[in-house]
Scaffold this active site. Structure first.
Site, PDB file in Angstrom:
ATOM      1  N   LEU A 174      33.545  31.633  59.097  1.00 35.95           N
ATOM      2  CA  LEU A 174      34.369  31.833  57.776  1.00 35.95           C
ATOM      3  C   LEU A 174      35.597  32.306  57.967  1.00 35.95           C
ATOM      4  CD1 LEU A 174      34.347  31.030  54.785  1.00 35.95           C
ATOM      5  CD2 LEU A 174      33.340  33.501  54.437  1.00 35.95           C
ATOM      6  N   ASP A 175      36.746  31.726  57.562  1.00 38.04           N
ATOM      7  CA  ASP A 175      38.122  32.286  57.694  1.00 38.04           C
ATOM      8  C   ASP A 175      38.345  32.768  59.158  1.00 38.04           C
ATOM      9  OD1 ASP A 175      38.266  31.791  54.982  1.00 38.04           O
ATOM     10  OD2 ASP A 175      37.743  34.042  54.682  1.00 38.04           O
ATOM     11  N   GLU A 176      37.928  32.091  59.935  1.00 40.51           N
ATOM     12  CA  GLU A 176      38.170  32.577  61.425  1.00 40.51           C
ATOM     13  C   GLU A 176      38.437  31.319  62.628  1.00 40.51           C
ATOM     14  OE1 GLU A 176      35.351  35.226  63.370  1.00 40.51           O
ATOM     15  OE2 GLU A 176      35.256  36.286  61.792  1.00 40.51           O
TER      16      GLU A 176
END
Length: 284
Positions: free
Chosen positions: A227-229
């Site tokens: 997530l979000d990486e």
């Protein structure tokens, strides 16, 4: 771009003669190079290149690919060739906050973004009126723990049926499953706020205000199971101060998010972004 303009992107292990081999074949076709960018990653010895060129009238994509085949085979290149005049199709996902969606639609309307919105998908009804005004198909699909897999399959079918080139999470407040993230790898872009330190969960701008943050920003990246990486495409920050209210933080944050997402989408659609492991090469 002029008519009959193509965009070639390629990557391979770096060796002498790559640029010469490609440009020699293009010259043999009578093509005129309009733009050329290249990058050598010394750590992985990987070479990346993007070339925009105008081919003679009547020359097709198959003609160009056939001419480039010897160079491609010689250097074992990974290539993608697209016609610059082709309008890519996109599917936009949105929840309640529509600031990023509205900026994308405006930039398409004025011609800064060359794209066709094949559909707008939301887990709320809030953006239906916007879709109707723009004559864009709108799909209201609620998402829960019990139907997430079913809704994700519907999204995949939608992208296949519409021929969508890109899925955009324009502040879509639902997390993709690992399976969907992997199936859309390199074809789905997300936008999220960026703070140091990181504030997760509800009301992140209010959390940032309470902690006296001095910089707020946004990051656009490819969607991955982490997530979000995912690989980062574009970022922006803006200085804020103690004199601003939490609502000022929110307003500035939404403005940055919409700008960053629009730029990231433009870079992707113009074939200026190339994946390089966990990173990206961006030819701006």
């Amino acid at each position: 771009m002029a008519t009959n303009t193509f965009i070639l992107v390629l990557s391979c292990d770096d060796k002498p003669g790559i640029v010469a081999a490609v440009t020699t074949e293009l010259a043999g076709l009578g093509a005129n190079i309009a733009e050329s960018s290249q990058f050598w990653d010394r750590h992985t010895n990987s070479f990346f290149m993007r070339i925009a060129f105008q081919a003679p009238d009547g020359m097709t994509r198959d003609d160009v690919e056939r001419a480039l085949r010897p160079a491609v085979d010689r250097f074992q290149m990974r290539t993608a060739l697209t016609e610059a005049a082709r309008k890519p199709k996109i599917v936009i996902l949105v929840s309640k906050f529509d600031h990023a969606l509205l900026r994308l639609l405006y930039q398409i309307r004025v011609g800064w973004l060359n794209a066709e919105v094949a559909a707008i998908v939301s887990n709320h009804e809030d953006s239906r009126r916007t879709a109707e005004l723009e004559a864009i198909p709108f799909h209201h699909w609620t998402v829960s723990k019990t139907n997430r897999e079913e809704q994700e399959e519907k999204l995949l079918r939608l992208t296949q049926e519409t021929g969508a080139d890109l899925v955009i999470l324009a502040r879509y407040m639902q997390v993709f499953s690992d399976n969907l993230s992997k199936r859309l790898y390199g074809k789905a872009i997300n936008i999220h706020h960026s703070f140091l330190p990181s504030f997760k969960g509800a009301r992140p701008y209010h959390q940032a205000h309470e902690r006296g943050v001095k910089l707020i920003g946004a990051t656009a990246h490819y969607v991955t199971p982490d997530l979000d990486e995912g690989p980062i495409i574009e970022q922006e920050t803006e200085r804020v101060s103690h004199a601003l209210t939490a609502e000022d933080f929110v307003a500035s944050g939404r403005d940055i998010e919409s700008r960053v997402l629009a730029r990231a989408v433009k870079l992707h659609l113009e074939r200026r972004v190339m994946l390089n492991g966990h990173k990206t090469v961006v030819f701006s």
